[in-house]
Design a protein around this motif. Structure first.
Motif, short mmCIF file in Angstrom:
data_model
loop_
_atom_site.label_atom_id
_atom_site.label_comp_id
_atom_site.label_asym_id
_atom_site.label_seq_id
_atom_site.Cartn_x
_atom_site.Cartn_y
_atom_site.Cartn_z
N GLU A 296 0.94 -1.14 -0.16
CA GLU A 296 0.04 0.01 0.16
C GLU A 296 0.69 1.14 0.07
OE1 GLU A 296 -3.44 2.10 -0.39
OE2 GLU A 296 -3.17 -0.27 -0.48
N PHE A 297 1.75 1.21 0.72
CA PHE A 297 2.90 2.43 0.81
C PHE A 297 3.26 2.73 -0.68
CE2 PHE A 297 7.52 3.57 0.80
CZ PHE A 297 7.14 5.08 1.38
N LYS B 197 2.25 1.86 -3.69
CA LYS B 197 1.28 2.17 -4.36
C LYS B 197 0.81 3.79 -4.38
CE LYS B 197 -2.57 -0.17 -4.38
NZ LYS B 197 -3.65 -1.02 -4.17
N GLN B 198 0.88 4.14 -3.14
CA GLN B 198 0.57 5.56 -2.67
C GLN B 198 1.66 6.56 -3.33
OE1 GLN B 198 -0.40 5.83 1.35
NE2 GLN B 198 -2.29 4.73 1.05
N LYS B 199 3.05 5.88 -3.01
CA LYS B 199 4.43 6.55 -3.23
C LYS B 199 4.35 6.86 -4.73
CE LYS B 199 8.42 8.23 -1.79
NZ LYS B 199 8.85 9.25 -0.67
N HIS C 225 1.84 7.08 -6.83
CA HIS C 225 0.97 7.76 -7.47
C HIS C 225 0.16 6.98 -8.36
CE1 HIS C 225 2.52 11.14 -5.30
NE2 HIS C 225 3.76 11.03 -5.93
N ALA D 175 -2.51 5.58 -8.10
CA ALA D 175 -4.03 6.02 -7.99
C ALA D 175 -4.39 7.08 -8.72
CB ALA D 175 -4.31 6.05 -6.54
N GLU D 176 -3.64 8.04 -8.90
CA GLU D 176 -3.76 9.34 -9.38
C GLU D 176 -4.04 9.09 -11.02
OE1 GLU D 176 -0.98 12.26 -9.08
OE2 GLU D 176 -0.93 12.17 -6.86
#
Length: 586
Positions: A450-451, A453-455, A457, A459-460
Protein backbone atom coordinates in the motif's frame (compact mmCIF):
# COMPACT_ATOMS: atom_id res chain seq x y z
CA UNK A 1 98.20 40.35 -36.74
CA UNK A 2 98.20 41.84 -33.24
CA UNK A 3 94.42 41.81 -33.32
CA UNK A 4 94.42 38.03 -33.96
CA UNK A 5 96.69 37.45 -30.96
CA UNK A 6 94.30 39.42 -28.79
CA UNK A 7 91.35 37.23 -29.88
CA UNK A 8 93.38 34.10 -29.24
CA UNK A 9 94.40 35.34 -25.79
CA UNK A 10 90.78 36.17 -24.92
CA UNK A 11 89.67 32.69 -25.95
CA UNK A 12 92.46 31.12 -23.94
CA UNK A 13 91.51 33.16 -20.88
CA UNK A 14 87.85 32.17 -21.31
CA UNK A 15 88.93 28.52 -21.57
CA UNK A 16 90.86 28.82 -18.31
CA UNK A 17 87.78 30.25 -16.61
CA UNK A 18 85.62 27.36 -17.86
CA UNK A 19 88.28 24.86 -16.76
CA UNK A 20 88.48 26.47 -13.36
CA UNK A 21 84.73 26.39 -12.93
CA UNK A 22 84.67 22.72 -13.96
CA UNK A 23 87.38 21.86 -11.45
CA UNK A 24 85.59 23.87 -8.77
CA UNK A 25 82.30 22.11 -9.57
CA UNK A 26 83.95 18.69 -9.35
CA UNK A 27 85.58 19.60 -6.06
CA UNK A 28 82.43 21.20 -4.62
CA UNK A 29 80.05 18.31 -5.30
CA UNK A 30 77.41 17.91 -2.64
CA UNK A 31 78.67 14.51 -1.54
CA UNK A 32 82.16 15.94 -1.03
CA UNK A 33 80.69 18.79 1.03
CA UNK A 34 78.81 16.23 3.15
CA UNK A 35 81.98 14.24 3.77
CA UNK A 36 83.92 17.36 4.75
CA UNK A 37 81.14 18.36 7.16
CA UNK A 38 81.08 14.85 8.62
CA UNK A 39 84.79 14.74 9.43
CA UNK A 40 84.66 18.28 10.75
CA UNK A 41 81.86 17.25 13.11
CA UNK A 42 84.02 14.33 14.26
CA UNK A 43 86.95 16.74 14.69
CA UNK A 44 89.01 14.53 12.43
CA UNK A 45 91.15 15.62 9.52
CA UNK A 46 89.38 15.15 6.20
CA UNK A 47 91.15 12.24 4.46
CA UNK A 48 89.92 13.23 1.03
CA UNK A 49 86.77 12.48 -0.99
CA UNK A 50 85.74 8.86 -1.34
CA UNK A 51 82.87 7.16 -3.17
CA UNK A 52 81.69 4.54 -0.68
CA UNK A 53 80.21 1.54 -2.43
CA UNK A 54 78.59 -1.66 -1.14
CA UNK A 55 78.09 -4.58 -3.52
CA UNK A 56 75.22 -6.86 -2.50
CA UNK A 57 75.05 -10.25 -4.18
CA UNK A 58 71.68 -11.16 -5.70
CA UNK A 59 70.28 -14.61 -6.57
CA UNK A 60 70.80 -13.82 -10.27
CA UNK A 61 74.55 -13.50 -9.68
CA UNK A 62 74.63 -9.77 -10.38
CA UNK A 63 75.65 -7.26 -7.74
CA UNK A 64 73.34 -4.59 -6.35
CA UNK A 65 75.47 -1.42 -6.41
CA UNK A 66 74.82 0.81 -3.40
CA UNK A 67 76.61 4.18 -3.09
CA UNK A 68 74.20 5.80 -0.62
CA UNK A 69 76.79 6.02 2.18
CA UNK A 70 78.82 8.34 0.02
CA UNK A 71 76.46 11.03 1.34
CA UNK A 72 75.04 9.17 4.37
CA UNK A 73 78.57 8.73 5.55
CA UNK A 74 77.74 8.31 9.26
CA UNK A 75 74.93 5.77 8.81
CA UNK A 76 76.80 2.98 10.60
CA UNK A 77 78.65 5.08 13.18
CA UNK A 78 76.94 5.27 16.62
CA UNK A 79 79.06 8.35 17.40
CA UNK A 80 77.14 10.25 14.71
CA UNK A 81 73.76 9.75 16.39
CA UNK A 82 73.20 13.47 16.93
CA UNK A 83 74.56 14.69 13.59
CA UNK A 84 72.28 16.44 11.07
CA UNK A 85 71.14 14.59 7.95
CA UNK A 86 72.59 13.18 5.83
CA UNK A 87 75.49 12.68 8.26
CA UNK A 88 73.58 11.08 11.15
CA UNK A 89 73.78 7.49 12.31
CA UNK A 90 70.85 5.31 11.29
CA UNK A 91 68.61 4.47 14.27
CA UNK A 92 68.46 0.78 15.24
CA UNK A 93 66.30 -1.25 12.85
CA UNK A 94 65.62 -3.82 15.57
CA UNK A 95 64.85 -1.81 18.71
CA UNK A 96 65.82 -3.06 22.12
CA UNK A 97 68.79 -5.23 21.13
CA UNK A 98 72.36 -4.75 22.29
CA UNK A 99 73.71 -5.04 18.76
CA UNK A 100 71.56 -4.59 15.67
CA UNK A 101 72.28 -7.40 13.19
CA UNK A 102 71.94 -5.02 10.22
CA UNK A 103 75.45 -4.02 9.15
CA UNK A 104 75.29 -1.19 6.62
CA UNK A 105 78.72 -2.14 5.32
CA UNK A 106 77.09 -5.39 4.16
CA UNK A 107 73.55 -4.42 3.25
CA UNK A 108 73.88 -0.79 2.18
CA UNK A 109 70.77 1.42 2.21
CA UNK A 110 68.77 0.77 -0.96
CA UNK A 111 67.78 -2.78 0.04
CA UNK A 112 65.46 -1.17 2.58
CA UNK A 113 64.89 2.33 1.21
CA UNK A 114 64.87 1.82 -2.60
CA UNK A 115 65.88 4.83 -4.68
CA UNK A 116 68.49 4.74 -7.43
CA UNK A 117 71.52 3.60 -5.46
CA UNK A 118 74.14 4.00 -8.19
CA UNK A 119 73.55 7.75 -8.50
CA UNK A 120 75.35 10.39 -6.42
CA UNK A 121 73.05 13.28 -7.33
CA UNK A 122 70.43 13.57 -4.58
CA UNK A 123 67.45 14.03 -6.93
CA UNK A 124 68.36 10.90 -8.89
CA UNK A 125 69.57 8.87 -5.92
CA UNK A 126 66.27 9.39 -4.10
CA UNK A 127 64.39 8.09 -7.14
CA UNK A 128 62.65 11.39 -7.81
CA UNK A 129 63.09 11.30 -11.57
CA UNK A 130 59.84 10.96 -13.51
CA UNK A 131 58.63 7.38 -13.90
CA UNK A 132 61.14 5.80 -11.53
CA UNK A 133 59.37 2.77 -10.03
CA UNK A 134 61.32 2.79 -6.78
CA UNK A 135 61.26 6.26 -5.20
CA UNK A 136 62.71 6.54 -1.72
CA UNK A 137 60.87 4.75 1.09
CA UNK A 138 61.28 6.59 4.36
CA UNK A 139 60.47 5.90 7.99
CA UNK A 140 58.28 2.94 8.85
CA UNK A 141 57.27 2.50 5.20
CA UNK A 142 60.72 1.02 4.59
CA UNK A 143 59.45 -2.07 6.43
CA UNK A 144 57.98 -3.05 3.06
CA UNK A 145 61.51 -4.12 2.15
CA UNK A 146 62.02 -6.59 5.01
CA UNK A 147 60.50 -9.22 2.74
CA UNK A 148 63.57 -9.10 0.52
CA UNK A 149 65.63 -10.93 3.11
CA UNK A 150 63.05 -12.36 5.51
CA UNK A 151 60.06 -14.64 5.03
CA UNK A 152 57.14 -12.40 5.97
CA UNK A 153 54.06 -14.47 5.09
CA UNK A 154 53.30 -14.96 8.78
CA UNK A 155 54.72 -14.68 12.26
CA UNK A 156 56.52 -11.79 13.97
CA UNK A 157 59.74 -10.05 13.00
CA UNK A 158 61.11 -7.37 15.33
CA UNK A 159 61.18 -3.98 13.64
CA UNK A 160 58.50 -4.84 11.07
CA UNK A 161 55.41 -3.93 13.08
CA UNK A 162 53.80 -1.68 10.43
CA UNK A 163 54.24 -4.35 7.77
CA UNK A 164 52.72 -6.98 10.06
CA UNK A 165 49.79 -4.67 10.80
CA UNK A 166 49.23 -4.35 7.06
CA UNK A 167 49.31 -8.13 6.66
CA UNK A 168 46.68 -8.45 9.39
CA UNK A 169 44.57 -5.75 7.72
CA UNK A 170 44.79 -7.51 4.34
CA UNK A 171 43.03 -10.44 6.00
CA UNK A 172 40.79 -8.45 8.34
CA UNK A 173 39.48 -6.17 5.60
CA UNK A 174 38.78 -9.18 3.36
CA UNK A 175 41.15 -7.99 0.60
CA UNK A 176 42.16 -11.64 0.24
CA UNK A 177 38.65 -12.48 -0.96
CA UNK A 178 39.26 -10.68 -4.28
CA UNK A 179 43.05 -10.43 -4.64
CA UNK A 180 45.59 -13.22 -4.85
CA UNK A 181 48.89 -13.03 -3.02
CA UNK A 182 50.89 -16.20 -3.46
CA UNK A 183 50.89 -18.18 -0.23
CA UNK A 184 48.11 -16.06 1.31
CA UNK A 185 45.09 -16.23 -0.98
CA UNK A 186 44.01 -17.65 -4.31
CA UNK A 187 41.05 -15.56 -5.50
CA UNK A 188 40.93 -14.43 -9.12
CA UNK A 189 38.22 -11.80 -8.99
CA UNK A 190 40.59 -8.81 -8.92
CA UNK A 191 44.18 -8.12 -10.05
CA UNK A 192 46.84 -10.33 -8.48
CA UNK A 193 49.02 -8.54 -5.94
CA UNK A 194 51.88 -11.05 -5.58
CA UNK A 195 54.23 -8.54 -7.25
CA UNK A 196 52.32 -5.33 -6.45
CA UNK A 197 55.35 -3.73 -4.79
CA UNK A 198 57.57 -4.60 -7.76
CA UNK A 199 55.16 -2.99 -10.23
CA UNK A 200 53.83 0.04 -8.38
CA UNK A 201 55.11 2.80 -6.15
CA UNK A 202 54.01 3.19 -2.55
CA UNK A 203 52.13 6.39 -3.46
CA UNK A 204 50.28 4.58 -6.27
CA UNK A 205 49.18 1.83 -3.87
CA UNK A 206 47.95 4.37 -1.33
CA UNK A 207 45.99 6.19 -4.01
CA UNK A 208 44.43 2.95 -5.28
CA UNK A 209 43.23 1.99 -1.80
CA UNK A 210 41.81 5.43 -1.00
CA UNK A 211 40.17 5.91 -4.41
CA UNK A 212 40.04 2.72 -6.52
CA UNK A 213 38.98 4.65 -9.64
CA UNK A 214 41.88 7.11 -9.41
CA UNK A 215 44.09 4.86 -11.55
CA UNK A 216 41.42 2.73 -13.21
CA UNK A 217 38.07 4.35 -14.00
CA UNK A 218 36.55 0.92 -14.64
CA UNK A 219 37.58 -0.51 -11.29
CA UNK A 220 34.85 -2.46 -9.48
CA UNK A 221 36.65 -2.21 -6.15
CA UNK A 222 34.31 -0.62 -3.58
CA UNK A 223 35.16 2.58 -1.75
CA UNK A 224 35.48 1.38 1.84
CA UNK A 225 34.75 3.57 4.85
CA UNK A 226 38.01 2.54 6.51
CA UNK A 227 39.98 3.91 3.53
CA UNK A 228 39.69 7.35 5.16
CA UNK A 229 41.88 6.21 8.07
CA UNK A 230 45.43 7.27 7.16
CA UNK A 231 47.08 4.84 9.60
CA UNK A 232 45.13 1.89 8.21
CA UNK A 233 45.96 2.85 4.62
CA UNK A 234 49.66 3.38 5.43
CA UNK A 235 49.94 -0.08 7.00
CA UNK A 236 48.07 -1.77 4.15
CA UNK A 237 50.08 0.05 1.47
CA UNK A 238 53.34 -0.87 3.24
CA UNK A 239 52.29 -4.52 3.19
CA UNK A 240 51.34 -4.35 -0.49
CA UNK A 241 54.61 -2.58 -1.35
CA UNK A 242 56.34 -5.54 0.27
CA UNK A 243 54.81 -7.95 -2.23
CA UNK A 244 57.78 -8.26 -4.56
CA UNK A 245 59.07 -11.22 -6.53
CA UNK A 246 62.59 -9.75 -6.61
CA UNK A 247 64.05 -10.97 -3.29
CA UNK A 248 67.35 -11.99 -1.72
CA UNK A 249 66.00 -14.92 0.29
CA UNK A 250 68.77 -17.44 0.64
CA UNK A 251 71.62 -18.07 3.03
CA UNK A 252 74.03 -17.12 0.23
CA UNK A 253 72.42 -13.92 -1.05
CA UNK A 254 70.70 -12.38 1.98
CA UNK A 255 73.42 -10.09 3.37
CA UNK A 256 72.68 -10.83 7.05
CA UNK A 257 71.42 -14.36 6.59
CA UNK A 258 67.96 -15.75 5.90
CA UNK A 259 65.61 -15.43 8.89
CA UNK A 260 62.11 -16.92 8.77
CA UNK A 261 59.64 -15.88 11.48
CA UNK A 262 57.71 -18.58 13.29
CA UNK A 263 54.52 -19.44 11.43
CA UNK A 264 51.15 -18.51 12.95
CA UNK A 265 48.77 -19.92 10.35
CA UNK A 266 46.46 -21.95 12.58
CA UNK A 267 42.93 -22.41 11.19
CA UNK A 268 39.55 -22.91 12.82
CA UNK A 269 38.84 -26.65 12.96
CA UNK A 270 35.87 -26.76 15.34
CA UNK A 271 32.73 -24.83 14.30
CA UNK A 272 31.15 -22.46 16.79
CA UNK A 273 29.11 -19.27 16.94
CA UNK A 274 32.04 -17.50 18.62
CA UNK A 275 34.37 -18.50 15.80
CA UNK A 276 31.82 -17.31 13.23
CA UNK A 277 31.50 -13.96 15.02
CA UNK A 278 35.28 -13.52 14.82
CA UNK A 279 35.36 -14.47 11.14
CA UNK A 280 32.56 -12.04 10.37
CA UNK A 281 34.51 -9.26 12.11
CA UNK A 282 37.86 -10.29 10.58
CA UNK A 283 39.34 -10.83 14.04
CA UNK A 284 41.64 -13.72 15.04
CA UNK A 285 39.99 -16.50 17.02
CA UNK A 286 42.10 -18.38 19.56
CA UNK A 287 45.27 -17.89 17.51
CA UNK A 288 43.72 -18.69 14.12
CA UNK A 289 44.47 -16.61 11.07
CA UNK A 290 41.83 -13.88 10.60
CA UNK A 291 40.58 -14.80 7.13
CA UNK A 292 37.22 -13.12 7.44
CA UNK A 293 36.04 -9.55 7.33
CA UNK A 294 32.42 -9.79 6.08
CA UNK A 295 31.69 -6.69 8.19
CA UNK A 296 33.65 -4.53 5.72
CA UNK A 297 30.87 -4.93 3.13
CA UNK A 298 27.84 -6.19 5.05
CA UNK A 299 25.90 -4.75 7.98
CA UNK A 300 23.86 -6.59 10.63
CA UNK A 301 21.40 -5.51 13.34
CA UNK A 302 21.54 -6.41 17.00
CA UNK A 303 18.47 -7.36 19.01
CA UNK A 304 17.62 -3.65 19.47
CA UNK A 305 17.72 -3.00 15.73
CA UNK A 306 20.97 -1.02 15.79
CA UNK A 307 22.72 -1.32 12.42
CA UNK A 308 26.50 -1.72 12.21
CA UNK A 309 28.90 -2.72 9.46
CA UNK A 310 29.68 -1.89 5.85
CA UNK A 311 27.26 -0.42 3.32
CA UNK A 312 28.58 -2.10 0.17
CA UNK A 313 26.77 -5.44 0.22
CA UNK A 314 23.26 -6.42 1.35
CA UNK A 315 22.38 -6.39 5.02
CA UNK A 316 22.72 -9.92 6.44
CA UNK A 317 20.36 -9.70 9.42
CA UNK A 318 17.75 -11.70 7.52
CA UNK A 319 19.96 -13.96 5.39
CA UNK A 320 19.44 -17.33 7.07
CA UNK A 321 15.70 -16.78 7.44
CA UNK A 322 15.50 -15.80 3.76
CA UNK A 323 17.89 -18.22 2.09
CA UNK A 324 18.58 -21.02 4.54
CA UNK A 325 21.87 -22.48 5.74
CA UNK A 326 22.77 -24.55 2.67
CA UNK A 327 22.16 -21.69 0.22
CA UNK A 328 24.19 -19.31 2.38
CA UNK A 329 27.15 -21.70 2.54
CA UNK A 330 27.15 -22.17 -1.23
CA UNK A 331 26.79 -18.42 -1.76
CA UNK A 332 29.82 -17.69 0.44
CA UNK A 333 31.91 -20.14 -1.58
CA UNK A 334 30.66 -18.97 -5.00
CA UNK A 335 28.06 -16.20 -5.17
CA UNK A 336 27.95 -16.28 -8.96
CA UNK A 337 26.41 -19.72 -8.88
CA UNK A 338 23.26 -17.97 -7.66
CA UNK A 339 23.50 -14.45 -9.11
CA UNK A 340 25.20 -13.93 -12.46
CA UNK A 341 27.85 -11.18 -12.44
CA UNK A 342 27.83 -10.87 -8.63
CA UNK A 343 30.81 -8.85 -7.40
CA UNK A 344 30.99 -10.81 -4.15
CA UNK A 345 34.37 -12.53 -3.83
CA UNK A 346 34.72 -16.29 -4.12
CA UNK A 347 35.60 -17.52 -0.62
CA UNK A 348 36.64 -20.99 -1.72
CA UNK A 349 39.51 -21.07 0.78
CA UNK A 350 37.16 -21.53 3.74
CA UNK A 351 37.18 -24.99 5.29
CA UNK A 352 34.00 -26.73 6.47
CA UNK A 353 34.44 -25.63 10.08
CA UNK A 354 34.82 -21.97 9.06
CA UNK A 355 31.77 -22.08 6.79
CA UNK A 356 29.68 -23.74 9.50
CA UNK A 357 30.87 -21.17 12.03
CA UNK A 358 29.86 -18.24 9.83
CA UNK A 359 26.42 -19.71 9.12
CA UNK A 360 25.92 -20.51 12.81
CA UNK A 361 26.70 -16.90 13.73
CA UNK A 362 24.33 -15.52 11.07
CA UNK A 363 21.65 -17.89 12.39
CA UNK A 364 21.69 -16.07 15.73
CA UNK A 365 20.49 -12.81 14.11
CA UNK A 366 16.78 -12.75 14.90
CA UNK A 367 15.79 -9.09 14.88
CA UNK A 368 12.20 -8.45 13.77
CA UNK A 369 10.81 -4.96 13.16
CA UNK A 370 7.44 -5.66 14.73
CA UNK A 371 4.46 -3.35 14.32
CA UNK A 372 5.36 -0.55 11.88
CA UNK A 373 3.75 1.40 9.06
CA UNK A 374 4.55 0.86 5.40
CA UNK A 375 7.10 3.69 5.27
CA UNK A 376 9.15 2.20 8.13
CA UNK A 377 8.92 -1.29 6.61
CA UNK A 378 10.18 0.05 3.29
CA UNK A 379 12.99 2.01 4.95
CA UNK A 380 14.16 -1.05 6.88
CA UNK A 381 13.83 -3.77 4.27
CA UNK A 382 13.73 -2.21 0.81
CA UNK A 383 15.47 1.16 0.57
CA UNK A 384 19.03 -0.17 0.16
CA UNK A 385 18.13 -1.71 -3.21
CA UNK A 386 15.03 0.13 -4.45
CA UNK A 387 16.08 3.58 -3.22
CA UNK A 388 14.45 6.29 -1.16
CA UNK A 389 12.44 7.45 -4.19
CA UNK A 390 11.43 3.89 -5.15
CA UNK A 391 13.30 4.34 -8.43
CA UNK A 392 15.42 1.18 -8.17
CA UNK A 393 18.57 3.22 -7.54
CA UNK A 394 19.39 2.39 -3.93
CA UNK A 395 22.99 2.38 -2.73
CA UNK A 396 23.36 -1.33 -3.58
CA UNK A 397 21.76 -1.06 -7.01
CA UNK A 398 24.97 -0.42 -9.05
CA UNK A 399 26.31 -3.77 -7.87
CA UNK A 400 23.18 -5.75 -8.72
CA UNK A 401 22.37 -7.43 -12.01
CA UNK A 402 19.57 -7.08 -12.95
CA UNK A 403 18.93 -3.74 -11.32
CA UNK A 404 16.08 -3.59 -8.78
CA UNK A 405 12.63 -2.73 -10.10
CA UNK A 406 11.61 0.93 -10.41
CA UNK A 407 8.45 1.41 -8.32
CA UNK A 408 8.30 5.16 -8.90
CA UNK A 409 6.50 4.54 -12.21
CA UNK A 410 2.75 4.53 -11.57
CA UNK A 411 1.79 2.61 -14.70
CA UNK A 412 4.20 -0.20 -13.89
CA UNK A 413 2.91 -0.46 -10.33
CA UNK A 414 -0.67 -0.29 -11.52
CA UNK A 415 -0.09 -3.01 -14.11
CA UNK A 416 1.70 -5.52 -11.91
CA UNK A 417 0.67 -4.87 -8.30
CA UNK A 418 -1.09 -8.24 -8.27
CA UNK A 419 2.34 -9.90 -8.47
CA UNK A 420 3.91 -7.91 -5.66
CA UNK A 421 2.77 -10.05 -2.75
CA UNK A 422 4.12 -13.25 -4.30
CA UNK A 423 7.38 -11.55 -5.29
CA UNK A 424 7.90 -10.21 -1.75
CA UNK A 425 6.98 -13.47 -0.03
CA UNK A 426 8.82 -15.88 -2.37
CA UNK A 427 11.51 -13.65 -3.84
CA UNK A 428 12.39 -13.43 -7.55
CA UNK A 429 14.67 -16.16 -8.86
CA UNK A 430 17.72 -15.16 -10.86
CA UNK A 431 17.82 -11.77 -9.16
CA UNK A 432 18.92 -10.43 -5.78
CA UNK A 433 15.33 -10.13 -4.58
CA UNK A 434 15.10 -12.58 -1.62
CA UNK A 435 12.06 -14.18 0.00
CA UNK A 436 10.62 -12.27 2.96
CA UNK A 437 7.97 -14.77 4.04
CA UNK A 438 9.90 -15.75 7.18
CA UNK A 439 10.45 -12.14 8.22
CA UNK A 440 7.34 -10.23 7.20
CA UNK A 441 3.76 -11.20 8.00
CA UNK A 442 0.96 -10.98 5.44
CA UNK A 443 -0.28 -7.85 7.16
CA UNK A 444 3.16 -6.23 7.00
CA UNK A 445 3.45 -7.09 3.30
CA UNK A 446 0.04 -5.57 2.63
CA UNK A 447 1.10 -2.34 4.40
CA UNK A 448 4.31 -2.31 2.40
CA UNK A 449 2.48 -2.72 -0.93
CA UNK A 450 0.00 0.00 0.00
CA UNK A 451 2.90 2.36 0.76
CA UNK A 452 4.49 1.60 -2.64
CA UNK A 453 1.19 2.22 -4.43
CA UNK A 454 0.63 5.55 -2.69
CA UNK A 455 4.23 6.67 -3.17
CA UNK A 456 4.15 5.87 -6.89
CA UNK A 457 0.92 7.84 -7.37
CA UNK A 458 -0.58 4.95 -9.28
CA UNK A 459 -4.05 5.84 -7.97
CA UNK A 460 -3.85 9.28 -9.60
CA UNK A 461 -3.33 7.78 -13.03
CA UNK A 462 -5.95 5.05 -12.53
CA UNK A 463 -3.99 2.92 -14.96
CA UNK A 464 -5.17 -0.59 -15.72
CA UNK A 465 -3.33 -2.81 -18.10
CA UNK A 466 -5.11 -4.42 -21.03
CA UNK A 467 -5.63 -8.16 -20.65
CA UNK A 468 -4.63 -10.50 -23.46
CA UNK A 469 -5.27 -14.21 -23.18
CA UNK A 470 -2.60 -16.42 -24.65
CA UNK A 471 -3.91 -18.29 -27.69
CA UNK A 472 -3.99 -22.09 -27.75
CA UNK A 473 -2.66 -24.48 -30.36
CA UNK A 474 -5.31 -24.77 -33.06
CA UNK A 475 -6.69 -21.25 -32.53
CA UNK A 476 -6.95 -18.99 -35.59
CA UNK A 477 -3.98 -16.74 -36.27
CA UNK A 478 -4.73 -13.26 -34.88
CA UNK A 479 -3.25 -11.47 -37.92
CA UNK A 480 -4.84 -13.63 -40.60
CA UNK A 481 -5.90 -10.64 -42.68
CA UNK A 482 -6.51 -12.57 -45.87
CA UNK A 483 -8.79 -15.13 -44.27
CA UNK A 484 -6.66 -18.15 -45.18
CA UNK A 485 -7.82 -19.96 -42.07
CA UNK A 486 -4.29 -20.28 -40.67
CA UNK A 487 -4.27 -22.15 -37.37
CA UNK A 488 -1.61 -21.91 -34.68
CA UNK A 489 0.83 -24.77 -34.19
CA UNK A 490 3.36 -25.43 -31.42
CA UNK A 491 6.21 -22.94 -31.31
CA UNK A 492 9.32 -23.82 -33.33
CA UNK A 493 12.59 -22.94 -31.50
CA UNK A 494 14.58 -22.73 -34.76
CA UNK A 495 12.10 -20.34 -36.34
CA UNK A 496 11.95 -18.51 -33.03
CA UNK A 497 15.71 -18.01 -33.14
CA UNK A 498 15.43 -16.39 -36.59
CA UNK A 499 12.61 -14.12 -35.42
CA UNK A 500 14.45 -13.25 -32.21
CA UNK A 501 17.46 -12.11 -34.25
CA UNK A 502 15.18 -9.86 -36.35
CA UNK A 503 13.12 -8.25 -33.61
CA UNK A 504 14.82 -8.57 -30.21
CA UNK A 505 18.62 -8.48 -30.40
CA UNK A 506 19.09 -4.70 -30.37
CA UNK A 507 18.01 -4.73 -26.72
CA UNK A 508 18.28 -8.31 -25.51
CA UNK A 509 21.43 -9.15 -27.49
CA UNK A 510 22.21 -11.95 -29.91
CA UNK A 511 22.84 -14.24 -26.96
CA UNK A 512 19.55 -13.18 -25.35
CA UNK A 513 21.46 -12.13 -22.23
CA UNK A 514 19.95 -8.64 -21.99
CA UNK A 515 23.13 -6.94 -23.18
CA UNK A 516 22.31 -5.83 -26.71
CA UNK A 517 23.93 -2.80 -28.39
CA UNK A 518 21.08 -0.48 -27.28
CA UNK A 519 20.64 -1.94 -23.79
CA UNK A 520 22.59 0.59 -21.77
CA UNK A 521 21.04 3.57 -23.54
CA UNK A 522 17.57 2.60 -22.32
CA UNK A 523 15.73 3.79 -19.24
CA UNK A 524 15.83 1.69 -16.12
CA UNK A 525 15.13 -1.21 -15.87
CA UNK A 526 17.44 -2.67 -18.51
CA UNK A 527 16.29 -5.52 -20.78
CA UNK A 528 15.75 -8.93 -19.20
CA UNK A 529 18.45 -11.57 -19.31
CA UNK A 530 16.53 -14.29 -21.16
CA UNK A 531 19.07 -17.03 -20.54
CA UNK A 532 18.78 -16.63 -16.78
CA UNK A 533 17.23 -19.99 -15.95
CA UNK A 534 16.72 -19.13 -12.29
CA UNK A 535 14.38 -16.34 -13.36
CA UNK A 536 12.63 -17.93 -16.34
CA UNK A 537 11.95 -21.27 -14.66
CA UNK A 538 10.02 -19.76 -11.76
CA UNK A 539 6.37 -20.91 -11.53
CA UNK A 540 5.25 -17.29 -11.88
CA UNK A 541 7.07 -16.75 -15.19
CA UNK A 542 4.57 -18.57 -17.38
CA UNK A 543 4.37 -18.68 -21.17
CA UNK A 544 1.28 -16.48 -20.89
CA UNK A 545 3.30 -13.87 -19.00
CA UNK A 546 5.95 -13.91 -21.73
CA UNK A 547 3.25 -13.67 -24.40
CA UNK A 548 1.65 -10.65 -22.76
CA UNK A 549 5.02 -8.92 -22.27
CA UNK A 550 5.92 -9.39 -25.94
CA UNK A 551 2.49 -8.51 -27.33
CA UNK A 552 1.60 -5.58 -25.04
CA UNK A 553 5.03 -4.44 -23.84
CA UNK A 554 5.89 -3.61 -20.22
CA UNK A 555 4.45 -0.30 -18.97
CA UNK A 556 6.89 2.44 -17.95
CA UNK A 557 9.87 0.55 -19.37
CA UNK A 558 11.63 0.51 -22.74
CA UNK A 559 9.94 -2.76 -23.68
CA UNK A 560 7.44 -1.81 -26.42
CA UNK A 561 4.39 -3.72 -27.56
CA UNK A 562 4.83 -6.03 -30.56
CA UNK A 563 1.24 -6.42 -31.66
CA UNK A 564 2.46 -6.20 -35.26
CA UNK A 565 3.92 -9.69 -34.87
CA UNK A 566 1.81 -12.70 -35.65
CA UNK A 567 0.80 -14.91 -32.74
CA UNK A 568 2.71 -17.75 -34.40
CA UNK A 569 5.87 -15.61 -34.41
CA UNK A 570 5.46 -14.84 -30.71
CA UNK A 571 4.92 -18.55 -29.92
CA UNK A 572 8.09 -19.39 -31.86
CA UNK A 573 10.08 -16.75 -29.96
CA UNK A 574 8.78 -18.13 -26.63
CA UNK A 575 9.81 -21.64 -27.73
CA UNK A 576 13.31 -20.33 -28.50
CA UNK A 577 13.56 -18.60 -25.11
CA UNK A 578 12.42 -21.75 -23.31
CA UNK A 579 14.90 -23.85 -25.26
CA UNK A 580 17.73 -21.65 -24.08
CA UNK A 581 16.93 -22.38 -20.45
CA UNK A 582 15.93 -26.06 -20.77
CA UNK A 583 19.11 -27.33 -19.10
CA UNK A 584 18.69 -24.90 -16.20
CA UNK A 585 15.29 -26.24 -15.16
CA UNK A 586 15.25 -27.48 -11.56
Amino acid sequence: MIKDYRILAALAFLGLIVLGLSIKKSVDKDWIKHQKAYYKALDVEFPGPEIKQVNVKTPSGHALIDRCQTCHVGAGNPDAAGFPQPLAAHPPIVPGVAEDPHDFNKIGCSICHDGSSRDLDQHLAHGESHGWIKPLLGGANAQASCVRCHAMESGHLAGAELYEQGRTLFLEKACWGCHTIEGISSSSQAPELTDAGGKFTYEYLVESVVDPKANDEHSKMPLFDWAHDEEVVAALATYLKGQQKDRLRSAESAPIGYIKPKSELARIDEPSVAAGRSLFAGAPFEGSIAKGGCVNCHAIRNSDGDLAGGNIGPELTWTIRQRGRDYTKKHIVNARAHVADSIMPTFKDYNDAELESLVSFLSTLDYTLGDADGAKLYETHCVSCHGEDLNGRGRLAPMLDPLPRDFSKGRFVGAYESRFKTSIKEGVGGTDMPAWKNILSDEQIDRLIEFIKQKSHSAEKAYKRMQAEMPKIGDPERLDYKGKGTLLVAGDPKEGFEQFQKHCTSCHGKLANGKGPNAYALIHPLPRNLINGNFLNQPTVTDERLYQSILLGVPDTSMPGHDHLKDQTILDIIAFIRGNTEEAKP
